[in-house]
Design a protein around this motif. Structure first.
Motif, PDB file in Angstrom:
ATOM      1  N   TRP A 149      -8.548  75.133  74.067  1.00  0.00           N
ATOM      2  CA  TRP A 149      -7.356  75.656  74.368  1.00  0.00           C
ATOM      3  C   TRP A 149      -6.396  74.584  75.128  1.00  0.00           C
ATOM      4  N   ILE A 150      -6.681  73.588  75.666  1.00  0.00           N
ATOM      5  CA  ILE A 150      -5.971  72.512  76.031  1.00  0.00           C
ATOM      6  C   ILE A 150      -5.591  71.404  75.140  1.00  0.00           C
ATOM      7  N   PHE A 151      -6.315  71.194  73.948  1.00  0.00           N
ATOM      8  CA  PHE A 151      -6.224  69.842  73.029  1.00  0.00           C
ATOM      9  C   PHE A 151      -5.728  70.590  71.669  1.00  0.00           C
ATOM     10  N   GLY A 152      -6.141  72.129  71.469  1.00  0.00           N
ATOM     11  CA  GLY A 152      -5.748  72.717  70.251  1.00  0.00           C
ATOM     12  C   GLY A 152      -4.249  72.642  69.804  1.00  0.00           C
ATOM     13  N   PRO A 153      -3.531  73.345  70.617  1.00  0.00           N
ATOM     14  CA  PRO A 153      -2.201  73.507  70.583  1.00  0.00           C
ATOM     15  C   PRO A 153      -1.404  72.261  70.506  1.00  0.00           C
ATOM     16  N   PRO A 191     -34.131  69.795  74.051  1.00  0.00           N
ATOM     17  CA  PRO A 191     -34.102  69.263  72.759  1.00  0.00           C
ATOM     18  C   PRO A 191     -33.100  69.946  71.958  1.00  0.00           C
ATOM     19  N   GLY A 192     -32.276  69.517  71.244  1.00  0.00           N
ATOM     20  CA  GLY A 192     -31.564  70.044  70.447  1.00  0.00           C
ATOM     21  C   GLY A 192     -30.213  70.565  70.894  1.00  0.00           C
ATOM     22  N   LEU A 193     -30.296  70.891  72.068  1.00  0.00           N
ATOM     23  CA  LEU A 193     -29.034  71.943  72.456  1.00  0.00           C
ATOM     24  C   LEU A 193     -27.670  71.001  72.596  1.00  0.00           C
ATOM     25  N   ALA A 194     -27.751  69.915  72.937  1.00  0.00           N
ATOM     26  CA  ALA A 194     -26.486  69.053  72.643  1.00  0.00           C
ATOM     27  C   ALA A 194     -26.086  69.030  71.451  1.00  0.00           C
ATOM     28  N   ARG A 195     -26.826  68.963  70.446  1.00  0.00           N
ATOM     29  CA  ARG A 195     -26.365  69.074  69.076  1.00  0.00           C
ATOM     30  C   ARG A 195     -25.741  70.300  68.874  1.00  0.00           C
ATOM     31  N   ILE A 196     -26.310  71.477  69.259  1.00  0.00           N
ATOM     32  CA  ILE A 196     -25.879  72.870  69.121  1.00  0.00           C
ATOM     33  C   ILE A 196     -24.481  72.885  69.729  1.00  0.00           C
ATOM     34  N   ILE A 197     -24.377  72.538  71.053  1.00  0.00           N
ATOM     35  CA  ILE A 197     -23.161  72.713  71.810  1.00  0.00           C
ATOM     36  C   ILE A 197     -21.933  72.030  71.145  1.00  0.00           C
ATOM     37  N   PHE A 198     -22.385  70.641  70.687  1.00  0.00           N
ATOM     38  CA  PHE A 198     -21.286  69.723  70.139  1.00  0.00           C
ATOM     39  C   PHE A 198     -20.802  70.548  68.809  1.00  0.00           C
ATOM     40  N   SER A 199     -21.610  70.865  67.729  1.00  0.00           N
ATOM     41  CA  SER A 199     -21.330  71.366  66.294  1.00  0.00           C
ATOM     42  C   SER A 199     -20.530  72.647  66.539  1.00  0.00           C
ATOM     43  N   GLN A 200     -21.145  73.532  67.612  1.00  0.00           N
ATOM     44  CA  GLN A 200     -20.094  74.725  67.758  1.00  0.00           C
ATOM     45  C   GLN A 200     -18.988  74.690  68.470  1.00  0.00           C
ATOM     46  N   LEU A 201     -18.602  73.762  68.910  1.00  0.00           N
ATOM     47  CA  LEU A 201     -17.741  73.221  69.916  1.00  0.00           C
ATOM     48  C   LEU A 201     -16.423  72.838  68.481  1.00  0.00           C
ATOM     49  N   ILE A 202     -17.039  72.063  67.784  1.00  0.00           N
ATOM     50  CA  ILE A 202     -16.137  71.632  66.583  1.00  0.00           C
ATOM     51  C   ILE A 202     -15.852  72.951  65.608  1.00  0.00           C
ATOM     52  N   ALA A 203     -16.976  73.651  65.341  1.00  0.00           N
ATOM     53  CA  ALA A 203     -16.558  74.548  64.615  1.00  0.00           C
ATOM     54  C   ALA A 203     -15.580  75.736  65.054  1.00  0.00           C
ATOM     55  N   ARG A 204     -15.555  75.728  66.636  1.00  0.00           N
ATOM     56  CA  ARG A 204     -14.594  76.682  67.274  1.00  0.00           C
ATOM     57  C   ARG A 204     -13.260  76.255  67.487  1.00  0.00           C
ATOM     58  N   PHE A 205     -13.212  74.908  67.417  1.00  0.00           N
ATOM     59  CA  PHE A 205     -12.306  74.119  67.656  1.00  0.00           C
ATOM     60  C   PHE A 205     -10.758  74.563  66.988  1.00  0.00           C
ATOM     61  N   PRO A 206     -10.818  75.023  65.655  1.00  0.00           N
ATOM     62  CA  PRO A 206      -9.543  75.603  65.077  1.00  0.00           C
ATOM     63  C   PRO A 206      -9.078  76.850  65.648  1.00  0.00           C
ATOM     64  N   ALA A 207      -9.956  77.551  66.638  1.00  0.00           N
ATOM     65  CA  ALA A 207      -9.332  78.737  67.045  1.00  0.00           C
ATOM     66  C   ALA A 207      -8.200  78.572  68.102  1.00  0.00           C
ATOM     67  N   GLY A 208      -8.207  77.156  68.513  1.00  0.00           N
ATOM     68  CA  GLY A 208      -7.000  76.744  69.464  1.00  0.00           C
ATOM     69  C   GLY A 208      -5.630  76.275  68.355  1.00  0.00           C
ATOM     70  N   MET A 209      -6.264  76.217  67.337  1.00  0.00           N
ATOM     71  CA  MET A 209      -5.046  75.385  66.296  1.00  0.00           C
ATOM     72  C   MET A 209      -4.559  76.728  65.284  1.00  0.00           C
ATOM     73  N   MET A 210      -5.479  77.503  64.915  1.00  0.00           N
ATOM     74  CA  MET A 210      -5.053  78.455  63.777  1.00  0.00           C
ATOM     75  C   MET A 210      -3.825  79.170  63.805  1.00  0.00           C
ATOM     76  N   SER A 211      -3.832  79.981  65.255  1.00  0.00           N
ATOM     77  CA  SER A 211      -2.543  80.860  65.409  1.00  0.00           C
ATOM     78  C   SER A 211      -1.223  80.148  65.238  1.00  0.00           C
ATOM     79  N   LEU A 212      -1.150  78.878  66.001  1.00  0.00           N
ATOM     80  CA  LEU A 212       0.129  78.168  65.949  1.00  0.00           C
ATOM     81  C   LEU A 212       0.286  77.588  64.423  1.00  0.00           C
ATOM     82  N   GLY A 213      -0.745  77.190  64.034  1.00  0.00           N
ATOM     83  CA  GLY A 213      -0.582  76.479  62.575  1.00  0.00           C
ATOM     84  C   GLY A 213      -0.111  77.641  61.672  1.00  0.00           C
ATOM     85  N   ILE A 214      -0.679  78.736  61.595  1.00  0.00           N
ATOM     86  CA  ILE A 214      -0.358  79.981  60.761  1.00  0.00           C
ATOM     87  C   ILE A 214       1.118  80.291  60.836  1.00  0.00           C
ATOM     88  N   LEU A 215       1.602  80.250  62.140  1.00  0.00           N
ATOM     89  CA  LEU A 215       3.001  80.815  62.721  1.00  0.00           C
ATOM     90  C   LEU A 215       3.912  79.672  62.196  1.00  0.00           C
TER      91      LEU A 215
END
Length: 400
Positions: A149-153, A11-35
């Motif tokens: 890292w597949i979809f972020g960049p 119970p609740g784990l799928a919600r945690i996995i989904f929300s933390q994945l969204i929260a961490r998704f910018p990690a795959g975008m931020m470096s290239l975006g800033i650069l």
């Protein structure tokens, strides 16, 4: 796969996995975006690289300090404050044409205040699942991370072509803030109470399993940063072929995480999983075509997520609950520093002998990581029968 089914039924784990994945998704975008945006604003990649380096240094140095605040000021307060401060600093960079030194300062603040989503969620996992499911859960988490890292960049490059660099950075900031709010809003996160640690900052590194995880993962991630630079140099900056090869490697990691996640972790597990990575990189040495490099780095990827999952499980099994956020933060710091060192050495090697120089650097760094893991295997726990009962935590508020 049955273990993953059990994990997702908690119970609740799928919600945690989904929300933390969204929260961490910018990690795959931020470096290239800033650069890209800083190059657009200041006109040179040297200036853009300086701002990006400031962002990475801020994140690497502040991580262990920020995570210790989780027990002192509460999970929600720290996550919300860091999300606001980091996004505010990034907004300055995205919307204002400022002198380079101001952007460097904003980069340091944005990196230092990056919300500690990963340490928090990996500290939360042992509170939510039975101990026998922790190893599959950590592997599942590490495998899903490859989606970033597949979809972020790819998403960044598409958005830049459609909107420009500034609006793209704004989209990235919005994803980070909304993802953090989704994660904070989860009842399991709001109920998490981490007891204050009695140890001084850095004392957790005296535990051999933690120190080994920091050192090994730093060399390991440094190797991947080096091979990434080598692939880009082989095909040329902006070449589609480089993106394809790196995406295939991430896909291999995704599949490897699912394939090996159910297996128990032994003192040999980290060395064996890194040996798989090393094999793929050695195969890549004489290759320069898209198909050959894709196959080689797909093999290397098969060991990536399982190795990262092993580090998480080792910390959960050997560190007191109050100290786990700091331990995970030190691993993150080691990986960031390893990536910086790997990229720097690879740059020198690439200038000397071409793209294959980056692959050689990767082979050496991953070989060192695997050798250290094998030599010091006795300092790594045997978790074939589960991670064991976690230490007591502070009282948890139950929903009414």
């Amino acid at each position: 796969m049955r273990a993953y089914g059990e994990v997702l039924r908690v119970p609740g784990l799928a919600r945690i996995i989904f929300s933390q994945l969204i929260a961490r998704f910018p990690a795959g975008m931020m470096s290239l975006g800033i650069l890209m945006h800083m190059e657009h604003v200041h006109g040179t990649y040297s200036a853009a690289g300086l701002v990006l380096a400031a962002f990475s240094v801020g994140m690497a140095t502040a991580g262990p300090f920020i995570t210790r605040l989780l027990s002192r000021f509460g999970t929600i307060g720290v996550l919300l404050t860091t999300a606001v401060v980091s996004c505010a600093a990034l907004l300055v960079m995205a919307t204002q044409a400022l002198p380079l030194w101001v952007d460097v300062l904003a980069g340091i603040v944005a990196g230092a205040a990056t919300p500690p989503i990963t340490p928090t969620v990996r500290t939360l996992y042992p509170r939510m699942v039975q101990q026998r499911l922790l190893a599959p859960l950590f592997s599942f988490d590490a495998a899903l991370q490859e989606v970033i890292w597949i979809f972020g960049p790819v998403l960044v490059t598409v958005l830049v072509s459609l909107l420009g660099t500034g609006p793209t950075l704004l989209v990235t900031i919005a994803i980070q803030f909304v993802g953090a709010l989704l994660f904070i809003a989860a009842p399991e996160v709001r109920r998490l109470r981490i007891p204050p640690t009695t140890r001084k900052l850095g004392r957790v590194l005296r535990k051999p399993p933690v120190l080994l995880s920091v050192v090994i993962s730093a060399m390991f991630i440094g190797g991947f940063a080096a091979v990434e630079a080598g692939v880009v140099a082989t095909f040329g900056e902006g070449a589609l072929e480089a993106g394809i090869v790196l995406a295939v490697s991430a896909l291999g990691s995704l599949l490897g995480g699912f394939a090996l996640g159910h297996r128990g972790i032994t003192p040999w597990s980290v060395a064996i999983r890194l040996a798989i990575v090393l094999l793929g990189m050695v195969i890549a040495l004489p290759l320069s075509d898209v198909v050959g490099l894709s196959i080689a780095l797909f093999i290397a990827g098969l060991g990536t997520a399982p190795a990262l999952a092993a580090f998480s499980a080792i910390v959960a099994a050997t560190v007191k609950f109050a100290d786990t956020p700091e331990a995970y933060a030190w691993i993150g710091t080691g990986q960031l520093l390893g990536a910086a060192v790997g990229s720097a050495i690879a740059g020198v090697a690439i200038d000397a002998i071409g793209g294959v120089g980056g692959v050689w650097v990767a082979v050496v760094m991953v070989a060192i990581a695997a050798a250290v893991a094998a030599i010091f295997r006795r300092h790594q726990p045997d978790l074939r029968h589960g991670i064991g009962d976690p230490p007591d935590t502070a009282p948890v508020e139950l929903p009414r």
